[in-house]
Scaffold this active site. Sequence first.
Site, PDB file in Angstrom:
ATOM      1  N   SER A  61       0.804  -1.236   0.000  1.00 50.62           N
ATOM      2  CA  SER A  61       0.000   0.000   0.000  1.00 50.62           C
ATOM      3  C   SER A  61       0.832   1.278   0.000  1.00 50.62           C
ATOM      4  O   SER A  61       0.270   2.365  -0.191  1.00 50.62           O
ATOM      5  CB  SER A  61      -0.943   0.018   1.194  1.00 50.62           C
ATOM      6  OG  SER A  61      -1.956  -0.935   1.010  1.00 50.62           O
ATOM      7  N   LYS A  64       0.475   3.391  -2.962  1.00 49.22           N
ATOM      8  CA  LYS A  64      -0.690   4.273  -3.136  1.00 49.22           C
ATOM      9  C   LYS A  64      -0.322   5.758  -3.046  1.00 49.22           C
ATOM     10  O   LYS A  64      -1.008   6.610  -3.612  1.00 49.22           O
ATOM     11  CB  LYS A  64      -1.767   3.925  -2.100  1.00 49.22           C
ATOM     12  CG  LYS A  64      -2.318   2.499  -2.245  1.00 49.22           C
ATOM     13  CD  LYS A  64      -3.185   2.118  -1.045  1.00 49.22           C
ATOM     14  CE  LYS A  64      -3.715   0.688  -1.140  1.00 49.22           C
ATOM     15  NZ  LYS A  64      -4.438   0.284   0.099  1.00 49.22           N
ATOM     16  N   TYR A 188      -3.906  -2.305 -10.169  1.00 52.28           N
ATOM     17  CA  TYR A 188      -3.800  -2.159  -8.711  1.00 52.28           C
ATOM     18  C   TYR A 188      -2.930  -3.264  -8.099  1.00 52.28           C
ATOM     19  O   TYR A 188      -1.995  -2.988  -7.339  1.00 52.28           O
ATOM     20  CB  TYR A 188      -5.206  -2.153  -8.100  1.00 52.28           C
ATOM     21  CG  TYR A 188      -5.187  -2.233  -6.600  1.00 52.28           C
ATOM     22  CD1 TYR A 188      -4.862  -1.123  -5.825  1.00 52.28           C
ATOM     23  CD2 TYR A 188      -5.452  -3.434  -5.938  1.00 52.28           C
ATOM     24  CE1 TYR A 188      -4.812  -1.201  -4.440  1.00 52.28           C
ATOM     25  CE2 TYR A 188      -5.408  -3.526  -4.565  1.00 52.28           C
ATOM     26  CZ  TYR A 188      -5.087  -2.410  -3.815  1.00 52.28           C
ATOM     27  OH  TYR A 188      -5.024  -2.492  -2.448  1.00 52.28           O
ATOM     28  N   TYR A 240      -4.846   3.781   7.944  1.00 52.26           N
ATOM     29  CA  TYR A 240      -6.237   3.275   8.049  1.00 52.26           C
ATOM     30  C   TYR A 240      -6.808   3.584   9.440  1.00 52.26           C
ATOM     31  O   TYR A 240      -6.634   4.694   9.927  1.00 52.26           O
ATOM     32  CB  TYR A 240      -6.292   1.774   7.719  1.00 52.26           C
ATOM     33  CG  TYR A 240      -5.452   1.456   6.514  1.00 52.26           C
ATOM     34  CD1 TYR A 240      -5.837   1.908   5.267  1.00 52.26           C
ATOM     35  CD2 TYR A 240      -4.240   0.790   6.620  1.00 52.26           C
ATOM     36  CE1 TYR A 240      -5.056   1.661   4.140  1.00 52.26           C
ATOM     37  CE2 TYR A 240      -3.449   0.539   5.510  1.00 52.26           C
ATOM     38  CZ  TYR A 240      -3.870   0.984   4.284  1.00 52.26           C
ATOM     39  OH  TYR A 240      -3.104   0.752   3.194  1.00 52.26           O
ATOM     40  N   VAL A 258       1.205  -3.678   3.781  1.00 57.03           N
ATOM     41  CA  VAL A 258       1.026  -4.957   4.466  1.00 57.03           C
ATOM     42  C   VAL A 258       2.255  -5.869   4.285  1.00 57.03           C
ATOM     43  O   VAL A 258       2.366  -6.907   4.943  1.00 57.03           O
ATOM     44  CB  VAL A 258      -0.323  -5.575   4.000  1.00 57.03           C
ATOM     45  CG1 VAL A 258      -0.182  -6.279   2.667  1.00 57.03           C
ATOM     46  CG2 VAL A 258      -0.930  -6.463   5.044  1.00 57.03           C
TER      47      VAL A 258
HETATM   48  O1  DON Z   1      -4.940  -4.977  -1.686  1.00 57.78           O
HETATM   49  C1  DON Z   1      -4.332  -5.436  -0.725  1.00 57.78           C
HETATM   50  O2  DON Z   1      -4.899  -5.981   0.191  1.00 57.78           O
HETATM   51  C2  DON Z   1      -2.830  -5.282  -0.718  1.00 57.78           C
HETATM   52  N1  DON Z   1      -2.325  -5.293  -2.054  1.00 57.78           N
HETATM   53  C3  DON Z   1      -2.425  -3.983  -0.068  1.00 57.78           C
HETATM   54  C4  DON Z   1      -2.942  -3.819   1.339  1.00 57.78           C
HETATM   55  C5  DON Z   1      -2.032  -3.089   2.240  1.00 57.78           C
HETATM   56  O3  DON Z   1      -0.857  -2.950   2.021  1.00 57.78           O
HETATM   57  C6  DON Z   1      -2.636  -2.629   3.514  1.00 57.78           C
HETATM   58  N2  DON Z   1      -1.666  -1.942   4.325  1.00 57.78           N
HETATM   59  N3  DON Z   1      -1.267  -2.075   5.389  1.00 57.78           N
END
Ligand code: DON
Length: 306
Positions: A61, A64, A188, A240, A258
Site C-alpha cells: 500500500s 498508493k 492495482y 487506516y 502490508v
Molecule cells: O490490496 C491489498 O490488500 C494489498 N495489495 C495492499 C494492502 C495493504 O498494504 C494494507 N496496508 N497495510
Amino acid sequence: MQAIIDEIAQKMAASPDKGKVASYIPQLARVDPNQFAISVALPNGETYSAGCAQTSFSIQSISKVFTLTLALGKLGEHIWTRVGREPSGDPFNSIVQLEHEHGKPRNPFINAGAIAIADTIIQSSQSEEALAEIVQFMRFLADDDSIAIDYKVARSEVETGNRNASLAYFMASFGHFNNPVDAVLRTYFHHCSIAMTTQQLAKAGLFLANDGINPATGYAIVTPQRAKRINALMLTCGHYDGSGEFAFRVGLPGKSGVGGGILAIAPGKASIAVWSPGLDVIGNSKLGTEALELFANKTGWSVFGS
Ligand code: DON
C-alpha cells in the site's frame, strides 16, 4: 544520524515480539519475520541506513502514495470527484462505507480509494501502459532503474483478491469506472507488488520532505502545496484505522504497507523508510512503528513538536 539508527536497529533486533506476517497474500506469508531495515534520506543528498537496507520487499500500500501523486499530475483536482479526503476509521479493505457513500471511497489510501485512483491512471484500457508508467515513476524518483514488479507476489494477489474484486465491481456498479474492472484490478495488484529496498523508498519519498522537489535530480515532482496536501493525507489516512494511533505515537505523515514497510516524512528534514514484515492487529508493521516512534523521539522531528 548513523548512531541513532544503529541503536534503533539493535533495539529492534532484540525485540521479542515482532508481530505476525500477512498471510492473506500467500507469497507474503513466506517472508522471514526476523528482518529489519531503516533508511533516512536527507535533502542534502546524504542517505543513512541500518539493518538489511539492501533487501527488497513488497511495498504494497505504500505504492498508493505514488499512484496518488501520478493521478494528481494527470487529472489535477478532478481526482477529488472520485475519492474523498477523510479518514475512514475502518480497515483498509472495508466495503461498508461504500454503499452509504454511493461508491465513492473515503480517501485514496484505503483499498477502494486506491483502486479508483488506478482507474484514473489507465488510459484507453491499457493496464500494461499504466503499470509501465508507475514503475518508471518509481525509478525516476529513486534514481534507480533496477526497481521492478515482483510477479510472484502479483500472481498471489490476483489469485486471492476476491475482496478487492468485490470493492471494484461494487464501485463499477455505480457507473464510476472509465476502464474494464479487470484492467483496473490488474493495475492495482501489480503496483502493490513493486519490490523496493528501504534505501530506494526513502529516496523516492524525499520530494515530499522537500516542498515537492527531488533534491537528487532537482526536478519539481509536485508543487509545494501539493506536497503539503499529500503529507496531510498520509497523516490522517495513511495507517487506516490506526492513523490516530500512529499520529499519537510517531507524529509524522506516514504510509504503511502490508508487506511491513512504512514511509514516513519529516517535512523539511527527511524521508524515512522502515521495514519489518511482522504486523500489528490492524495490519501495520509492528517494529516499523516502534522504530519510527523511537526515531521521532530521538530527533524531535514530530510535526507536533519535540
Ligand atoms: O490490496 C491489498 O490488500 C494489498 N495489495 C495492499 C494492502 C495493504 O498494504 C494494507 N496496508 N497495510
